[in-house]
Write a protein that holds these residues in place. Structure first.
Motif, mmCIF file in Angstrom:
data_model
loop_
_atom_site.group_PDB
_atom_site.id
_atom_site.type_symbol
_atom_site.label_atom_id
_atom_site.label_comp_id
_atom_site.label_asym_id
_atom_site.label_seq_id
_atom_site.Cartn_x
_atom_site.Cartn_y
_atom_site.Cartn_z
ATOM 1 N N ASN A 137 -7.723 3.605 7.883
ATOM 2 C CA ASN A 137 -6.443 3.468 7.167
ATOM 3 C C ASN A 137 -6.697 3.687 5.672
ATOM 4 O O ASN A 137 -7.810 4.063 5.265
ATOM 5 C CB ASN A 137 -5.762 2.111 7.440
ATOM 6 C CG ASN A 137 -6.298 0.992 6.564
ATOM 7 O OD1 ASN A 137 -7.434 1.012 6.117
ATOM 8 N ND2 ASN A 137 -5.451 0.002 6.320
ATOM 9 N N VAL A 138 -5.686 3.432 4.854
ATOM 10 C CA VAL A 138 -5.768 3.725 3.420
ATOM 11 C C VAL A 138 -7.027 3.131 2.794
ATOM 12 O O VAL A 138 -7.860 3.836 2.216
ATOM 13 C CB VAL A 138 -4.526 3.179 2.674
ATOM 14 C CG1 VAL A 138 -4.742 3.206 1.160
ATOM 15 C CG2 VAL A 138 -3.281 3.976 3.036
ATOM 16 N N PHE A 139 -7.179 1.803 2.880
ATOM 17 C CA PHE A 139 -8.274 1.148 2.145
ATOM 18 C C PHE A 139 -9.625 1.391 2.804
ATOM 19 O O PHE A 139 -10.646 1.466 2.109
ATOM 20 C CB PHE A 139 -7.979 -0.349 1.984
ATOM 21 C CG PHE A 139 -6.732 -0.610 1.177
ATOM 22 C CD1 PHE A 139 -6.587 -0.066 -0.091
ATOM 23 C CD2 PHE A 139 -5.683 -1.357 1.691
ATOM 24 C CE1 PHE A 139 -5.430 -0.274 -0.842
ATOM 25 C CE2 PHE A 139 -4.522 -1.575 0.954
ATOM 26 C CZ PHE A 139 -4.390 -1.027 -0.308
ATOM 27 N N TRP A 195 -3.059 -8.502 3.679
ATOM 28 C CA TRP A 195 -2.797 -8.354 5.117
ATOM 29 C C TRP A 195 -3.142 -9.637 5.848
ATOM 30 O O TRP A 195 -4.203 -10.214 5.620
ATOM 31 C CB TRP A 195 -3.661 -7.208 5.663
ATOM 32 C CG TRP A 195 -3.380 -6.906 7.100
ATOM 33 C CD1 TRP A 195 -3.878 -7.564 8.183
ATOM 34 C CD2 TRP A 195 -2.495 -5.908 7.596
ATOM 35 N NE1 TRP A 195 -3.371 -7.022 9.334
ATOM 36 C CE2 TRP A 195 -2.520 -6.001 9.009
ATOM 37 C CE3 TRP A 195 -1.684 -4.940 6.988
ATOM 38 C CZ2 TRP A 195 -1.770 -5.158 9.827
ATOM 39 C CZ3 TRP A 195 -0.940 -4.096 7.810
ATOM 40 C CH2 TRP A 195 -0.986 -4.206 9.208
ATOM 41 N N PHE A 233 1.301 3.640 2.039
ATOM 42 C CA PHE A 233 1.940 3.925 3.330
ATOM 43 C C PHE A 233 3.262 3.163 3.457
ATOM 44 O O PHE A 233 4.315 3.732 3.748
ATOM 45 C CB PHE A 233 0.972 3.535 4.460
ATOM 46 C CG PHE A 233 1.575 3.540 5.835
ATOM 47 C CD1 PHE A 233 1.645 4.713 6.573
ATOM 48 C CD2 PHE A 233 2.071 2.372 6.403
ATOM 49 C CE1 PHE A 233 2.201 4.714 7.846
ATOM 50 C CE2 PHE A 233 2.627 2.363 7.670
ATOM 51 C CZ PHE A 233 2.692 3.533 8.396
ATOM 52 N N TYR A 234 3.215 1.860 3.197
ATOM 53 C CA TYR A 234 4.446 1.068 3.334
ATOM 54 C C TYR A 234 5.404 1.311 2.170
ATOM 55 O O TYR A 234 6.615 1.097 2.312
ATOM 56 C CB TYR A 234 4.107 -0.421 3.450
ATOM 57 C CG TYR A 234 3.436 -0.795 4.755
ATOM 58 C CD1 TYR A 234 4.079 -0.601 5.975
ATOM 59 C CD2 TYR A 234 2.160 -1.346 4.779
ATOM 60 C CE1 TYR A 234 3.468 -0.947 7.173
ATOM 61 C CE2 TYR A 234 1.542 -1.699 5.969
ATOM 62 C CZ TYR A 234 2.207 -1.494 7.164
ATOM 63 O OH TYR A 234 1.599 -1.839 8.351
ATOM 64 N N ASP A 284 0.861 -1.192 0.000
ATOM 65 C CA ASP A 284 0.000 0.000 0.000
ATOM 66 C C ASP A 284 0.893 1.236 0.000
ATOM 67 O O ASP A 284 2.106 1.128 0.231
ATOM 68 C CB ASP A 284 -1.005 -0.018 1.159
ATOM 69 C CG ASP A 284 -0.376 0.240 2.525
ATOM 70 O OD1 ASP A 284 0.769 0.719 2.583
ATOM 71 O OD2 ASP A 284 -1.031 -0.035 3.542
ATOM 72 N N ARG A 312 -6.498 3.413 16.935
ATOM 73 C CA ARG A 312 -7.252 4.525 16.318
ATOM 74 C C ARG A 312 -8.712 4.491 16.738
ATOM 75 O O ARG A 312 -9.312 5.524 17.059
ATOM 76 C CB ARG A 312 -7.124 4.446 14.792
ATOM 77 C CG ARG A 312 -5.703 4.703 14.337
ATOM 78 C CD ARG A 312 -5.426 4.316 12.886
ATOM 79 N NE ARG A 312 -3.977 4.135 12.735
ATOM 80 C CZ ARG A 312 -3.373 3.667 11.662
ATOM 81 N NH1 ARG A 312 -4.080 3.319 10.596
ATOM 82 N NH2 ARG A 312 -2.063 3.557 11.639
ATOM 83 N N ASP A 322 5.428 0.858 12.820
ATOM 84 C CA ASP A 322 3.999 1.069 12.539
ATOM 85 C C ASP A 322 3.075 0.305 13.484
ATOM 86 O O ASP A 322 2.134 0.873 14.017
ATOM 87 C CB ASP A 322 3.678 0.720 11.073
ATOM 88 C CG ASP A 322 2.182 0.757 10.801
ATOM 89 O OD1 ASP A 322 1.542 1.734 11.218
ATOM 90 O OD2 ASP A 322 1.660 -0.184 10.189
ATOM 91 N N THR A 323 3.284 -0.990 13.657
ATOM 92 C CA THR A 323 2.478 -1.776 14.591
ATOM 93 C C THR A 323 3.412 -2.390 15.626
ATOM 94 O O THR A 323 4.595 -2.601 15.358
ATOM 95 C CB THR A 323 1.737 -2.905 13.861
ATOM 96 O OG1 THR A 323 2.683 -3.631 13.081
ATOM 97 C CG2 THR A 323 0.634 -2.378 12.953
ATOM 98 N N SER A 356 -2.232 -0.802 15.423
ATOM 99 C CA SER A 356 -2.419 0.532 14.831
ATOM 100 C C SER A 356 -3.896 0.904 14.712
ATOM 101 O O SER A 356 -4.364 1.869 15.325
ATOM 102 C CB SER A 356 -1.753 0.580 13.449
ATOM 103 O OG SER A 356 -2.265 -0.481 12.638
ATOM 104 N N ASP A 377 -4.355 8.414 6.874
ATOM 105 C CA ASP A 377 -3.379 8.162 5.795
ATOM 106 C C ASP A 377 -3.594 9.099 4.602
ATOM 107 O O ASP A 377 -4.681 9.164 4.018
ATOM 108 C CB ASP A 377 -3.393 6.703 5.308
ATOM 109 C CG ASP A 377 -2.755 5.756 6.320
ATOM 110 O OD1 ASP A 377 -1.672 6.097 6.819
ATOM 111 O OD2 ASP A 377 -3.346 4.712 6.617
ATOM 112 N N GLN A 416 0.488 10.136 8.435
ATOM 113 C CA GLN A 416 1.534 9.590 9.298
ATOM 114 C C GLN A 416 2.889 9.890 8.650
ATOM 115 O O GLN A 416 2.946 10.482 7.578
ATOM 116 C CB GLN A 416 1.353 8.081 9.446
ATOM 117 C CG GLN A 416 0.001 7.652 9.969
ATOM 118 C CD GLN A 416 -0.010 6.164 10.275
ATOM 119 O OE1 GLN A 416 0.550 5.724 11.268
ATOM 120 N NE2 GLN A 416 -0.646 5.382 9.415
#
Ligand code: T6T
Length: 328
Positions: free
Chosen positions: A229-231, A69, A42-43, A40, A178, A118-119, A174, A255, A275
């Motif tokens: 998060n992103v998705f 994931w 972010f990574y 994704d 949130r 991140d986590t 993570s 994100d 982030q």
């Protein structure tokens, strides 16, 4: 507890990296495995940070990014990395705070030192918590990020109405953090806002679209959605637009993808939380290098902070630089 402040982390690094030439000589031969959560943006930005630090320090990095994931996808990749026999440090985003403890303990027993980005594992307190073997957790304060998101959404909907959370998976530090921060603020600060529920989309955007669409049908007076998060945020924003409710139902996006920023400009999204994945990757590799050079006072937790993006500051270069820029 070796406490983490951003300043402390920078100070530690400055000391650790103060003699660049000497350090990179010592770094010869060190190999780092980089195993993030999923493909994704972010990574992908985190990978840029990993590679930048590795290039500066002359470190070899072996990167494996899981296509989806989950523990069942990440564990065999981890086991294969361990089996290579040439990895000294592993920079990993564990996809489950409990289930990844065993596989990572095996890696440790094979002589690989662990840094989580991140986590985190356990409760994230690597000084006094149930899991203490990783060298450090480097990432966002996600509970605080959830609080910021809640206040942003509350403001956007005028402090009243029904809101909904779309998230990825249970037991992921993570996104779990949130939702905790978000619910805490809604419960304590906004008596006229009701959080009507949370769905898990298993980090799949299409599922997030379907779940949000179903919620919009079921709750016709829904005022807002928090995409954790992103998705989740992309799915939520897409469903709101598909339903013709852009601007009427407000979305807060965790994100800072280009998609989230486009939706911010269109008035669908009211707040984007960026982030700092580049910093996470860069610091993690720098920490591995420092540890290999004999530094013993690395902080066990480093919070990398946020940029909070809204329509008023999105064009400010100091803010816009935190929008995730992914190589095409
Ligand atoms: O939000 C990030 C990351 O912080 C989270 O742990 C998983 O999802 C992302 O990678 C975004 O897709």
């Amino acid at each position: 507890m070796r406490k983490l402040t951003k300043l402390g982390a920078v100070a530690a690094l400055t000391v650790a990296l103060s003699s660049g030439a000497a350090l990179s000589q010592e770094m010869d031969g060190i190999t780092i495995g980089f195993l993030p959560g999923v493909v994704d943006p972010f990574y992908q930005v985190m990978e840029l940070g990993v590679n930048a630090a590795a290039a500066e320090l002359g470190i070899t990095v072996i990167t494996q990014i899981p296509p989806t994931w989950g523990v069942e996808v990440q564990t065999p990749i981890l086991d294969a990395m361990v089996a290579r026999g040439d990895i000294d440090y592993l920079v990993i985003a564990p996809t489950d705070k409990d289930q990844m403890v065993g596989p990572l303990q095996n890696a440790l027993e094979a002589g690989i030192k662990i840094i989580t980005v991140d986590t985190f594992l356990g409760d994230g307190d690597y000084a006094d918590g149930p899991v203490t073997f990783p060298l450090s957790y480097i990432g966002s304060d996600n509970v605080e990020g959830g609080r910021i998101s809640a206040r942003g959404l509350a403001k956007a909907i005028g402090g009243e109405g029904k809101v909904y959370i779309n998230s990825t998976n249970p037991n992921v530090s993570s996104v779990e953090g949130r939702a905790i921060g978000f619910n805490e603020v809604m419960d304590n600060e906004y008596p006229d806002i009701e959080v009507i529920g949370l769905d898990f989309n298993l980090d799949d955007m299409n599922t997030a679209v379907q779940q949000t669409a179903a919620t919009l049908e079921r709750v016709p007076d829904l005022a807002g959605v928090f995409g954790t998060n992103v998705f989740s945020a992309q799915g939520a924003g897409t469903a709101v637009v598909n339903a013709g409710l852009g601007g009427a139902v407000q979305v807060v996006a965790y994100d800072a993808t280009k998609f989230a920023i486009e939706q911010l400009r269109e008035g669908v999204v009211s707040l984007v939380l960026a982030q700092k994945p580049f910093d996470m990757g860069y610091l993690a590799v720098s920490f591995a290098a420092a540890d290999a050079a004999g530094v013993t006072s690395l902080p066990v937790r480093v919070e990398t902070g946020f940029a909070i993006i809204d329509i008023d500051n999105v064009d400010d270069p100091e803010v816009a630089r935190f929008i995730y820029q992914v190589p095409e």
